[in-house]
Enzyme design. Structure first.
Site, PDB file in Angstrom:
ATOM      1  N   LYS A  42      48.456 -31.427 -16.952  1.00 58.33           N
ATOM      2  CA  LYS A  42      48.194 -32.355 -15.894  1.00 58.33           C
ATOM      3  C   LYS A  42      47.859 -31.643 -14.599  1.00 58.33           C
ATOM      4  O   LYS A  42      47.260 -32.226 -13.698  1.00 58.33           O
ATOM      5  CB  LYS A  42      49.408 -33.258 -15.650  1.00 58.33           C
ATOM      6  CG  LYS A  42      49.796 -34.140 -16.779  1.00 58.33           C
ATOM      7  CD  LYS A  42      51.026 -34.959 -16.391  1.00 58.33           C
ATOM      8  CE  LYS A  42      51.532 -35.746 -17.567  1.00 58.33           C
ATOM      9  NZ  LYS A  42      52.803 -36.394 -17.233  1.00 58.33           N
ATOM     10  N   GLU A  97      41.949 -24.621 -14.918  1.00 56.83           N
ATOM     11  CA  GLU A  97      43.399 -24.517 -14.976  1.00 56.83           C
ATOM     12  C   GLU A  97      43.957 -24.409 -13.560  1.00 56.83           C
ATOM     13  O   GLU A  97      43.302 -23.849 -12.676  1.00 56.83           O
ATOM     14  CB  GLU A  97      43.777 -23.277 -15.799  1.00 56.83           C
ATOM     15  CG  GLU A  97      45.246 -23.014 -15.961  1.00 56.83           C
ATOM     16  CD  GLU A  97      45.995 -24.048 -16.771  1.00 56.83           C
ATOM     17  OE1 GLU A  97      46.161 -25.187 -16.261  1.00 56.83           O
ATOM     18  OE2 GLU A  97      46.458 -23.741 -17.870  1.00 56.83           O
ATOM     19  N   ASP A  98      45.142 -24.948 -13.349  1.00 54.03           N
ATOM     20  CA  ASP A  98      45.761 -24.875 -12.034  1.00 54.03           C
ATOM     21  C   ASP A  98      46.250 -23.471 -11.713  1.00 54.03           C
ATOM     22  O   ASP A  98      46.028 -22.965 -10.630  1.00 54.03           O
ATOM     23  CB  ASP A  98      46.891 -25.907 -11.887  1.00 54.03           C
ATOM     24  CG  ASP A  98      47.952 -25.806 -12.976  1.00 54.03           C
ATOM     25  OD1 ASP A  98      47.830 -24.962 -13.894  1.00 54.03           O
ATOM     26  OD2 ASP A  98      48.919 -26.585 -12.925  1.00 54.03           O
ATOM     27  N   ASP A 101      49.309 -17.826 -15.136  1.00 52.88           N
ATOM     28  CA  ASP A 101      50.622 -17.233 -14.940  1.00 52.88           C
ATOM     29  C   ASP A 101      50.843 -16.180 -16.027  1.00 52.88           C
ATOM     30  O   ASP A 101      50.268 -15.102 -15.968  1.00 52.88           O
ATOM     31  CB  ASP A 101      51.662 -18.364 -15.001  1.00 52.88           C
ATOM     32  CG  ASP A 101      53.026 -17.986 -14.484  1.00 52.88           C
ATOM     33  OD1 ASP A 101      53.414 -16.821 -14.605  1.00 52.88           O
ATOM     34  OD2 ASP A 101      53.719 -18.871 -13.957  1.00 52.88           O
ATOM     35  N   PHE A 150      57.658 -19.590  -7.278  1.00 50.36           N
ATOM     36  CA  PHE A 150      57.458 -20.880  -7.932  1.00 50.36           C
ATOM     37  C   PHE A 150      56.813 -21.843  -6.944  1.00 50.36           C
ATOM     38  O   PHE A 150      57.404 -22.197  -5.933  1.00 50.36           O
ATOM     39  CB  PHE A 150      58.779 -21.448  -8.467  1.00 50.36           C
ATOM     40  CG  PHE A 150      58.535 -22.566  -9.435  1.00 50.36           C
ATOM     41  CD1 PHE A 150      58.207 -22.294 -10.752  1.00 50.36           C
ATOM     42  CD2 PHE A 150      58.585 -23.886  -9.016  1.00 50.36           C
ATOM     43  CE1 PHE A 150      57.944 -23.332 -11.646  1.00 50.36           C
ATOM     44  CE2 PHE A 150      58.323 -24.924  -9.896  1.00 50.36           C
ATOM     45  CZ  PHE A 150      58.008 -24.640 -11.218  1.00 50.36           C
ATOM     46  N   VAL A 151      55.575 -22.229  -7.255  1.00 50.70           N
ATOM     47  CA  VAL A 151      54.789 -23.050  -6.336  1.00 50.70           C
ATOM     48  C   VAL A 151      54.558 -24.457  -6.887  1.00 50.70           C
ATOM     49  O   VAL A 151      54.508 -24.657  -8.096  1.00 50.70           O
ATOM     50  CB  VAL A 151      53.430 -22.386  -6.007  1.00 50.70           C
ATOM     51  CG1 VAL A 151      53.644 -21.112  -5.215  1.00 50.70           C
ATOM     52  CG2 VAL A 151      52.625 -22.105  -7.266  1.00 50.70           C
ATOM     53  N   ASP A 157      53.473 -29.141 -10.409  1.00 50.12           N
ATOM     54  CA  ASP A 157      54.734 -29.880 -10.335  1.00 50.12           C
ATOM     55  C   ASP A 157      55.938 -29.027 -10.692  1.00 50.12           C
ATOM     56  O   ASP A 157      55.818 -27.913 -11.193  1.00 50.12           O
ATOM     57  CB  ASP A 157      54.686 -31.056 -11.307  1.00 50.12           C
ATOM     58  CG  ASP A 157      54.856 -30.614 -12.755  1.00 50.12           C
ATOM     59  OD1 ASP A 157      55.765 -31.126 -13.442  1.00 50.12           O
ATOM     60  OD2 ASP A 157      54.088 -29.739 -13.226  1.00 50.12           O
ATOM     61  N   ARG A 163      53.523 -33.161  -7.239  1.00 47.82           N
ATOM     62  CA  ARG A 163      52.082 -33.063  -7.492  1.00 47.82           C
ATOM     63  C   ARG A 163      51.266 -33.588  -6.313  1.00 47.82           C
ATOM     64  O   ARG A 163      50.163 -33.124  -6.071  1.00 47.82           O
ATOM     65  CB  ARG A 163      51.698 -33.854  -8.750  1.00 47.82           C
ATOM     66  CG  ARG A 163      52.205 -33.250 -10.041  1.00 47.82           C
ATOM     67  CD  ARG A 163      51.556 -33.937 -11.240  1.00 47.82           C
ATOM     68  NE  ARG A 163      52.222 -33.629 -12.492  1.00 47.82           N
ATOM     69  CZ  ARG A 163      51.990 -32.545 -13.238  1.00 47.82           C
ATOM     70  NH1 ARG A 163      51.102 -31.663 -12.836  1.00 47.82           N
ATOM     71  NH2 ARG A 163      52.635 -32.357 -14.365  1.00 47.82           N
TER      72      ARG A 163
END
Length: 177
Positions: A42, A97-98, A101, A150-151, A157, A163
């Site tokens: 998402k 992709e967001d 990682d 951690f963003v 989210d 979000r």
């Protein structure tokens, strides 16, 4: 909600400027082609919407839902929850992709799509976090390289929250630890 954010890592203004720049580059690189943008749900949806508004060539859009996370950690096992709706054989595919990682999910996804014989597979990511890389996968287009924090925000989210924050923020450690 915003009280849970330790600090702003990337402002709304900077996000839009960089997304526009990457959109212009993709437009140039794929001139004369009609790529298929494959959003990884998402987290990609806000980035992808803004990116596509900057793309000035004919293109199409599809989505996949893929999971490999439990909370803040990758499980290492990738599961396809929603597959593509269209055939990508012979087409130029751009995975959106967001965040890149560990790379486990994107590496799996790229290989999964290559089996379908697209003309090419490229990756565009909003953020790249190389400090956590476990798989040998790299983005062809990346808006930002970020530290190992951690963003959330701009589609990303934590437990389906944050979000709708319009910037990228570092989540307070006490929220997720």
């Amino acid at each position: 909600m915003e009280q849970d954010i330790e600090r702003v890592l990337i402002s709304e203004e900077v996000l839009h400027e960089k997304v526009a720049e990457v959109g212009r580059q993709i437009t140039k690189d794929f001139e004369g082609k009609e790529p298929v943008f494959v959003g990884v749900l998402k987290g990609c949806y806000i980035f992808m919407a803004d990116l596509l508004r900057e793309i000035k060539i004919n293109c199409s859009v599809d989505f996949m839902a893929v999971s490999s996370y439990n909370g803040t950690n990758s499980t290492g096992a990738v599961k396809i929850n929603k597959d593509l709706s269209s055939d990508i054989c012979g087409k130029d595919v751009i995975i959106v992709e967001d965040i890149l990682d560990s790379g486990v999910t994107l590496n799996y996804l790229k290989n999964y799509l290559l089996v379908r014989q697209p003309a090419s597979v490229s990756i565009v990511t909003l953020m790249d976090k190389p400090a956590r890389r476990k798989a040998d996968v790299y983005a062809d287009y990346s808006c930002f390289e970020i530290p190992d924090e951690f963003v959330v925000g701009y589609g990303l989210d934590y437990n389906e929250k944050y979000r709708n924050v319009p910037y990228i923020g570092v989540l307070k450690r006490e929220i997720y630890s």
